[in-house]
Scaffold this motif. Sequence first.
Motif, PDB file in Angstrom:
ATOM      1  N   ILE A 188      32.283   0.485  25.441  1.00  0.00           N
ATOM      2  CA  ILE A 188      32.587  -0.133  24.151  1.00  0.00           C
ATOM      3  C   ILE A 188      31.667  -1.323  23.954  1.00  0.00           C
ATOM      4  O   ILE A 188      31.542  -2.173  24.841  1.00  0.00           O
ATOM      5  N   LEU A 189      31.011  -1.379  22.800  1.00  0.00           N
ATOM      6  CA  LEU A 189      30.127  -2.488  22.461  1.00  0.00           C
ATOM      7  C   LEU A 189      30.656  -3.211  21.233  1.00  0.00           C
ATOM      8  O   LEU A 189      31.311  -2.617  20.382  1.00  0.00           O
ATOM      9  N   LYS A 190      30.324  -4.493  21.129  1.00  0.00           N
ATOM     10  CA  LYS A 190      30.757  -5.266  19.960  1.00  0.00           C
ATOM     11  C   LYS A 190      29.962  -4.893  18.716  1.00  0.00           C
ATOM     12  O   LYS A 190      30.457  -5.012  17.602  1.00  0.00           O
ATOM     13  N   GLU A 191      28.721  -4.463  18.914  1.00  0.00           N
ATOM     14  CA  GLU A 191      27.909  -4.038  17.780  1.00  0.00           C
ATOM     15  C   GLU A 191      26.851  -3.057  18.248  1.00  0.00           C
ATOM     16  O   GLU A 191      26.600  -2.919  19.453  1.00  0.00           O
ATOM     17  N   LEU A 192      26.234  -2.398  17.297  1.00  0.00           N
ATOM     18  CA  LEU A 192      25.175  -1.441  17.627  1.00  0.00           C
ATOM     19  C   LEU A 192      23.983  -2.143  18.253  1.00  0.00           C
ATOM     20  O   LEU A 192      23.703  -3.307  17.929  1.00  0.00           O
ATOM     21  N   PRO A 193      23.240  -1.462  19.133  1.00  0.00           N
ATOM     22  CA  PRO A 193      21.970  -2.015  19.615  1.00  0.00           C
ATOM     23  C   PRO A 193      21.041  -2.278  18.431  1.00  0.00           C
ATOM     24  O   PRO A 193      21.133  -1.597  17.400  1.00  0.00           O
ATOM     25  N   PRO A 194      20.139  -3.262  18.541  1.00  0.00           N
ATOM     26  CA  PRO A 194      19.286  -3.669  17.402  1.00  0.00           C
ATOM     27  C   PRO A 194      18.549  -2.529  16.711  1.00  0.00           C
ATOM     28  O   PRO A 194      18.517  -2.463  15.489  1.00  0.00           O
ATOM     29  N   ARG A 195      17.976  -1.604  17.481  1.00  0.00           N
ATOM     30  CA  ARG A 195      17.191  -0.540  16.848  1.00  0.00           C
ATOM     31  C   ARG A 195      18.073   0.379  16.005  1.00  0.00           C
ATOM     32  O   ARG A 195      17.668   0.846  14.938  1.00  0.00           O
ATOM     33  N   LEU A 196      19.308   0.600  16.473  1.00  0.00           N
ATOM     34  CA  LEU A 196      20.229   1.448  15.719  1.00  0.00           C
ATOM     35  C   LEU A 196      20.852   0.694  14.546  1.00  0.00           C
ATOM     36  O   LEU A 196      21.167   1.296  13.517  1.00  0.00           O
ATOM     37  N   LYS A 197      21.008  -0.602  14.712  1.00  0.00           N
ATOM     38  CA  LYS A 197      21.519  -1.413  13.601  1.00  0.00           C
ATOM     39  C   LYS A 197      20.543  -1.378  12.434  1.00  0.00           C
ATOM     40  O   LYS A 197      20.936  -1.294  11.262  1.00  0.00           O
ATOM     41  N   ARG A 198      19.255  -1.378  12.760  1.00  0.00           N
ATOM     42  CA  ARG A 198      18.230  -1.296  11.719  1.00  0.00           C
ATOM     43  C   ARG A 198      18.312   0.048  10.999  1.00  0.00           C
ATOM     44  O   ARG A 198      18.203   0.111   9.768  1.00  0.00           O
ATOM     45  N   ARG A 199      18.541   1.120  11.747  1.00  0.00           N
ATOM     46  CA  ARG A 199      18.677   2.449  11.143  1.00  0.00           C
ATOM     47  C   ARG A 199      19.884   2.486  10.204  1.00  0.00           C
ATOM     48  O   ARG A 199      19.840   3.086   9.131  1.00  0.00           O
ATOM     49  N   MET A 200      20.950   1.808  10.619  1.00  0.00           N
ATOM     50  CA  MET A 200      22.142   1.785   9.783  1.00  0.00           C
ATOM     51  C   MET A 200      21.871   1.028   8.482  1.00  0.00           C
ATOM     52  O   MET A 200      22.304   1.431   7.402  1.00  0.00           O
ATOM     53  N   GLU A 201      21.147  -0.085   8.585  1.00  0.00           N
ATOM     54  CA  GLU A 201      20.808  -0.867   7.395  1.00  0.00           C
ATOM     55  C   GLU A 201      19.963  -0.060   6.418  1.00  0.00           C
ATOM     56  O   GLU A 201      20.021  -0.263   5.206  1.00  0.00           O
ATOM     57  N   LEU A 202      19.195   0.881   6.951  1.00  0.00           N
ATOM     58  CA  LEU A 202      18.358   1.736   6.110  1.00  0.00           C
ATOM     59  C   LEU A 202      19.097   2.981   5.623  1.00  0.00           C
ATOM     60  O   LEU A 202      18.516   3.844   4.967  1.00  0.00           O
ATOM     61  N   GLY A 203      20.396   3.050   5.968  1.00  0.00           N
ATOM     62  CA  GLY A 203      21.198   4.182   5.523  1.00  0.00           C
ATOM     63  C   GLY A 203      20.980   5.453   6.310  1.00  0.00           C
ATOM     64  O   GLY A 203      21.284   6.553   5.828  1.00  0.00           O
ATOM     65  N   MET A 204      20.454   5.318   7.524  1.00  0.00           N
ATOM     66  CA  MET A 204      20.143   6.499   8.334  1.00  0.00           C
ATOM     67  C   MET A 204      21.292   6.856   9.291  1.00  0.00           C
ATOM     68  O   MET A 204      21.085   7.178  10.455  1.00  0.00           O
ATOM     69  N   THR A 205      22.538   6.733   8.788  1.00  0.00           N
ATOM     70  CA  THR A 205      23.700   7.142   9.562  1.00  0.00           C
ATOM     71  C   THR A 205      24.513   8.115   8.720  1.00  0.00           C
ATOM     72  O   THR A 205      24.312   8.230   7.515  1.00  0.00           O
ATOM     73  N   TYR A 206      25.448   8.775   9.372  1.00  0.00           N
ATOM     74  CA  TYR A 206      26.277   9.761   8.683  1.00  0.00           C
ATOM     75  C   TYR A 206      27.710   9.235   8.624  1.00  0.00           C
ATOM     76  O   TYR A 206      28.289   8.873   9.655  1.00  0.00           O
TER      77      TYR A 206
END
Length: 492
Positions: free
Chosen positions: A158-176
Amino acid sequence: MGMVNGMVKGVEKVKSISRSKMKMWMIRATTSVLLWTCVVQLTTIGEMWGPRVLKGWPSCFSHESAAVLEEKVLAVPARVLPPKRAYKNNGYLMVSCNGGLNQMRAAICDMVAIARYLNVTLIVPELDKTSFWADPSEFQDIFDVEHFITSLRDEVRILKELPPRLKRRMELGMTYTMAPVSWSDISYYHNQILPLMQKYKVLHLNRTDARLANNHQPLEIQKLRCRVNFSALRFTSQIEELGKRVINLLRQNGPFLVLHLRYEMDMLAFSGCTQGCNNEEVEELTRMRYAYPWWKEKIINSDLKRKDGLCPLTPEETTLTLRALDIDPNMQIYIAAGEIYGGERRMASLAAAYPKLVRKETLLESSDLRFFQNHSSQMAALDYLVSLESDIFVPTYDGNMAKVVEGHRRFLGFKKTILLDRRLLVDLIDRFNNGSLSWDEFSSAVKESHANRMGNPVNRLVIPDRPKEEDYFYSNPEECLQPSENPWDPSS
């Protein structure tokens, strides 16, 4: 001539380097002297004023204080953490919980079990901030997030937040993002959700209420749901300490009953139950129901719904029921609820029959609750703790808090929980009010019908293909119930 000039330049370069080294050496020497002077001065001050001024400083100045500090450190037992579970990570699961505190609590338990089964990394769940209550609390404002993460590390990462590289993908809308199917079997998550997780790496579930079936799940899944609920989800120290204070204040005056009187405005507007309300109140509740688009049912027959046992008991009906059950009129009654709709007018009969009515707001100073104001989930957490510790727990409606507290009290040793049969009760109450039943007949019928509805061990009711009508897993997690001991209590 060129050779001579080159030699001269070389000599000058050597001299320049030498001067630089000399300056650097002088700076280091000066700094060392200054630091040594400071140490000497601090040592002198520590010896003279240490007991008064430097008490509590790291004791590099005194061998005696160092020994005391070492003794204190050794006296604190080191927390033993479970070993981390090693597994190939199939992706990252983000979840946005919806509903009130206890609906979210059950959902968090489900999401941990799902993450464990899919071998994914769970991001600390996001709590609902857009529901009727508009509580801005984050996970860490209600639950001990460090304990949540570390106590489950032998099951799931369990992590408090996504790793930085994945957080960037989320900000770009690259999640489902999706809402899983309600009451799904764990195989649904393996067959439908896991492939999406592996494809997108980050999957966001935006609804979490009742997304895992009550029954026919692997035993290890059911036990993990319990472990999260009864052990990993611990409230913050601030909430725990205030809850203990309320419990101690109640215990000073003897046994107490917690009445989960679900008769707040939102409950009545949502359910359409208006028994005992005047015309103005009925109109106000109806307007409120139409104002909230996510409350789908708009046209409701209150009388029919009440006769079917689908309405919360009114304060007046609750008073008759408690009296019929021979609840001692001198018993302390703690009201675990928000503001009762209709106020003192609707509470008058209950207050007359049970004068020792209390709430957290009457037991505590306003300053004690100032950080909890406008945070309904944190207030509900206090009521949850008091409800667990009560001698008797009586919910007047089978909502999420009633169900989750019922199951938790079963886990704590089948503590007395009176599960009211509302359909039967409203019929008996109506017959008593119209003179068809005497008080003795009414009281006898109420006691007889509830003799086996006290939170005692029973099998969970299973209704295939109708999960909403069967018993909720969290109200009776029978796979985890061990009356003689708590399997997650270190002392047992």
